[in-house]
Design a protein around this motif. Sequence first.
Motif, mmCIF file in Angstrom:
data_model
loop_
_atom_site.group_PDB
_atom_site.id
_atom_site.type_symbol
_atom_site.label_atom_id
_atom_site.label_comp_id
_atom_site.label_asym_id
_atom_site.label_seq_id
_atom_site.Cartn_x
_atom_site.Cartn_y
_atom_site.Cartn_z
ATOM 1 N N ARG A 136 53.571 34.852 54.502
ATOM 2 C CA ARG A 136 54.052 34.505 53.128
ATOM 3 C C ARG A 136 55.161 33.381 53.252
ATOM 4 O O ARG A 136 55.198 32.176 52.766
ATOM 5 C CB ARG A 136 54.644 35.337 52.115
ATOM 6 C CG ARG A 136 55.507 34.947 50.936
ATOM 7 C CD ARG A 136 55.922 36.309 50.020
ATOM 8 N NE ARG A 136 56.862 36.933 50.890
ATOM 9 C CZ ARG A 136 58.220 36.801 51.107
ATOM 10 N NH1 ARG A 136 58.708 35.820 50.771
ATOM 11 N NH2 ARG A 136 58.921 37.827 51.932
ATOM 12 N N VAL A 137 56.164 33.466 54.212
ATOM 13 C CA VAL A 137 57.195 32.414 54.628
ATOM 14 C C VAL A 137 56.631 31.269 55.232
ATOM 15 O O VAL A 137 56.977 30.209 54.880
ATOM 16 C CB VAL A 137 58.095 33.070 55.581
ATOM 17 C CG1 VAL A 137 59.018 32.084 55.985
ATOM 18 C CG2 VAL A 137 58.933 34.184 54.829
ATOM 19 N N VAL A 138 55.490 31.402 56.177
ATOM 20 C CA VAL A 138 55.037 30.107 56.831
ATOM 21 C C VAL A 138 54.039 29.410 56.340
ATOM 22 O O VAL A 138 54.032 28.417 56.252
ATOM 23 C CB VAL A 138 54.411 30.542 58.098
ATOM 24 C CG1 VAL A 138 53.967 29.719 58.864
ATOM 25 C CG2 VAL A 138 55.511 31.302 59.227
ATOM 26 N N TRP A 139 53.206 30.251 55.163
ATOM 27 C CA TRP A 139 51.953 29.588 54.559
ATOM 28 C C TRP A 139 52.046 29.229 53.098
ATOM 29 O O TRP A 139 51.526 28.693 52.525
ATOM 30 C CB TRP A 139 50.746 30.310 54.848
ATOM 31 C CG TRP A 139 50.252 30.544 56.330
ATOM 32 C CD1 TRP A 139 50.446 29.664 57.280
ATOM 33 C CD2 TRP A 139 49.431 31.503 56.802
ATOM 34 N NE1 TRP A 139 49.870 30.088 58.545
ATOM 35 C CE2 TRP A 139 49.249 31.361 58.202
ATOM 36 C CE3 TRP A 139 48.979 32.509 56.224
ATOM 37 C CZ2 TRP A 139 48.574 32.108 58.863
ATOM 38 C CZ3 TRP A 139 48.049 33.570 56.923
ATOM 39 C CH2 TRP A 139 48.019 33.360 58.386
ATOM 40 N N GLY A 140 53.326 29.834 52.621
ATOM 41 C CA GLY A 140 53.511 29.972 51.074
ATOM 42 C C GLY A 140 53.468 28.659 50.543
ATOM 43 O O GLY A 140 52.853 28.487 49.295
ATOM 44 N N ASN A 141 54.132 27.450 51.215
ATOM 45 C CA ASN A 141 54.066 26.159 50.381
ATOM 46 C C ASN A 141 53.215 25.288 50.842
ATOM 47 O O ASN A 141 53.054 24.066 50.511
ATOM 48 C CB ASN A 141 55.571 25.791 50.509
ATOM 49 C CG ASN A 141 56.641 26.390 49.644
ATOM 50 O OD1 ASN A 141 56.232 26.876 48.541
ATOM 51 N ND2 ASN A 141 57.489 26.946 50.351
ATOM 52 N N LEU A 142 52.039 25.761 51.746
ATOM 53 C CA LEU A 142 51.014 24.793 52.284
ATOM 54 C C LEU A 142 49.507 24.675 51.311
ATOM 55 O O LEU A 142 49.288 25.759 51.111
ATOM 56 C CB LEU A 142 50.779 25.156 53.646
ATOM 57 C CG LEU A 142 52.251 24.954 54.399
ATOM 58 C CD1 LEU A 142 51.993 25.624 56.128
ATOM 59 C CD2 LEU A 142 52.800 23.624 54.449
ATOM 60 N N SER A 143 49.323 23.576 51.455
ATOM 61 C CA SER A 143 47.846 23.658 50.703
ATOM 62 C C SER A 143 46.775 24.078 51.621
ATOM 63 O O SER A 143 46.878 24.125 52.847
ATOM 64 C CB SER A 143 47.424 22.190 50.282
ATOM 65 O OG SER A 143 47.295 21.383 51.453
ATOM 66 N N GLU A 144 45.603 24.628 51.149
ATOM 67 C CA GLU A 144 44.508 24.945 51.800
ATOM 68 C C GLU A 144 43.810 23.995 52.852
ATOM 69 O O GLU A 144 43.556 23.975 53.822
ATOM 70 C CB GLU A 144 43.322 25.420 50.789
ATOM 71 C CG GLU A 144 43.840 26.865 50.321
ATOM 72 C CD GLU A 144 43.869 28.050 51.567
ATOM 73 O OE1 GLU A 144 43.074 27.798 52.415
ATOM 74 O OE2 GLU A 144 44.609 28.867 51.244
ATOM 75 N N GLU A 145 44.045 22.743 52.276
ATOM 76 C CA GLU A 145 43.531 21.409 52.921
ATOM 77 C C GLU A 145 44.353 21.400 54.390
ATOM 78 O O GLU A 145 43.856 21.160 55.332
ATOM 79 C CB GLU A 145 43.461 20.367 51.920
ATOM 80 C CG GLU A 145 43.001 18.847 52.700
ATOM 81 C CD GLU A 145 43.046 17.866 51.860
ATOM 82 O OE1 GLU A 145 42.797 16.494 52.161
ATOM 83 O OE2 GLU A 145 43.482 17.886 50.669
ATOM 84 N N PHE A 146 45.680 21.407 53.933
ATOM 85 C CA PHE A 146 46.539 21.225 55.116
ATOM 86 C C PHE A 146 46.476 22.208 56.198
ATOM 87 O O PHE A 146 46.353 22.015 57.299
ATOM 88 C CB PHE A 146 48.024 21.189 54.597
ATOM 89 C CG PHE A 146 49.212 21.138 55.667
ATOM 90 C CD1 PHE A 146 49.460 19.749 56.200
ATOM 91 C CD2 PHE A 146 49.707 22.255 56.176
ATOM 92 C CE1 PHE A 146 50.266 19.467 57.278
ATOM 93 C CE2 PHE A 146 50.696 21.908 57.427
ATOM 94 C CZ PHE A 146 51.026 20.776 57.785
ATOM 95 N N LEU A 147 46.422 23.342 55.828
ATOM 96 C CA LEU A 147 46.129 24.720 56.637
ATOM 97 C C LEU A 147 44.833 24.560 57.447
ATOM 98 O O LEU A 147 44.912 24.618 58.754
ATOM 99 C CB LEU A 147 46.074 25.895 55.964
ATOM 100 C CG LEU A 147 47.459 26.459 55.313
ATOM 101 C CD1 LEU A 147 47.225 27.652 54.564
ATOM 102 C CD2 LEU A 147 48.416 26.780 56.539
ATOM 103 N N GLN A 148 43.742 24.031 56.835
ATOM 104 C CA GLN A 148 42.391 23.946 57.497
ATOM 105 C C GLN A 148 42.449 22.777 58.508
ATOM 106 O O GLN A 148 42.073 22.929 59.651
ATOM 107 C CB GLN A 148 41.433 23.536 56.333
ATOM 108 C CG GLN A 148 40.868 24.620 55.698
ATOM 109 C CD GLN A 148 40.023 24.331 54.683
ATOM 110 O OE1 GLN A 148 39.553 23.249 54.402
ATOM 111 N NE2 GLN A 148 39.541 25.192 53.686
#
Length: 277
Positions: A136-148
């Motif tokens: 939650r802390v690391v991924w919470g504010n990131l878009s799916e596109e950015f994560l991919q």
Amino acid sequence: MKKILCAILTVTFLFGGCARQESSLEPPTLSSTPELSKDSVSTVNDSGNNSASQESTANTNEMEPVGGDGDMCFAHNLMYHSISASLMDYVGYDLANEWEKGLSSVMGECGAKMPEDFTIVNFVNHFGIPQDTFERVVWGNLSEEFLQEHAGITVYNQEQVDAIYSGDPVLIHKVFCGPLAFVNEADGELYSIYWLAEHTAEDYVTADLPAEKIEEVLLTAASEEYATDTISKLAESAGETLTSAITLEAELAADADTEKPNSEQEDVSADDENVAE
């Protein structure tokens, strides 16, 4: 060597001083913040908290690892020695700095710049961060596109997170193995170019290291991306040791073959004596 530019999530602190190099830079501390561009997504204010505007610009910011390319640890991938600002903000910067200052001075498999226990695994274990909280802390504010696009490169991916919480050293070695290292199937340990350059032919044989894996590391070390003076010297040393290890292993095998008939003859003689009795 090609520069490695890292897109940041909020402000990602990258500590990679595992490679041996001649830089005069001092190892950074958790409280040190690399210089960011004017478009930086967030800054650390006087109270140690991150500013609010994160997701809108997080996907466009880039920065170099602290200290430049010479400080990178090639025994592990980038994320192994990376602590994101969001995690440090979660535990508190003062506590994070205290943790960093309390690390041992053992350099180990990474070379000679930062302690070998400066890792995301140890950070998480020390502060007892649950996996769901980490995600939650690391991924919470990131878009799916950015994560991919950046998962596993400048932001932890699911495989890395699962390895962090697995408690399995072999799995952690495999998931976070760097470009100039390999995991030995015989013992599950990670062997880096730093280890290979500092150990003997006898050590190679005792650890049952596959020659082809060592050769792969040496080929990678010779590529344009990694061929610094320091890495080249390490690779040269490891290459000479590999040649000696191959020779030593052949000699040991020959000695074993020479001794085998004598052992068999002794067994036959013992059997004859037992029959006579």
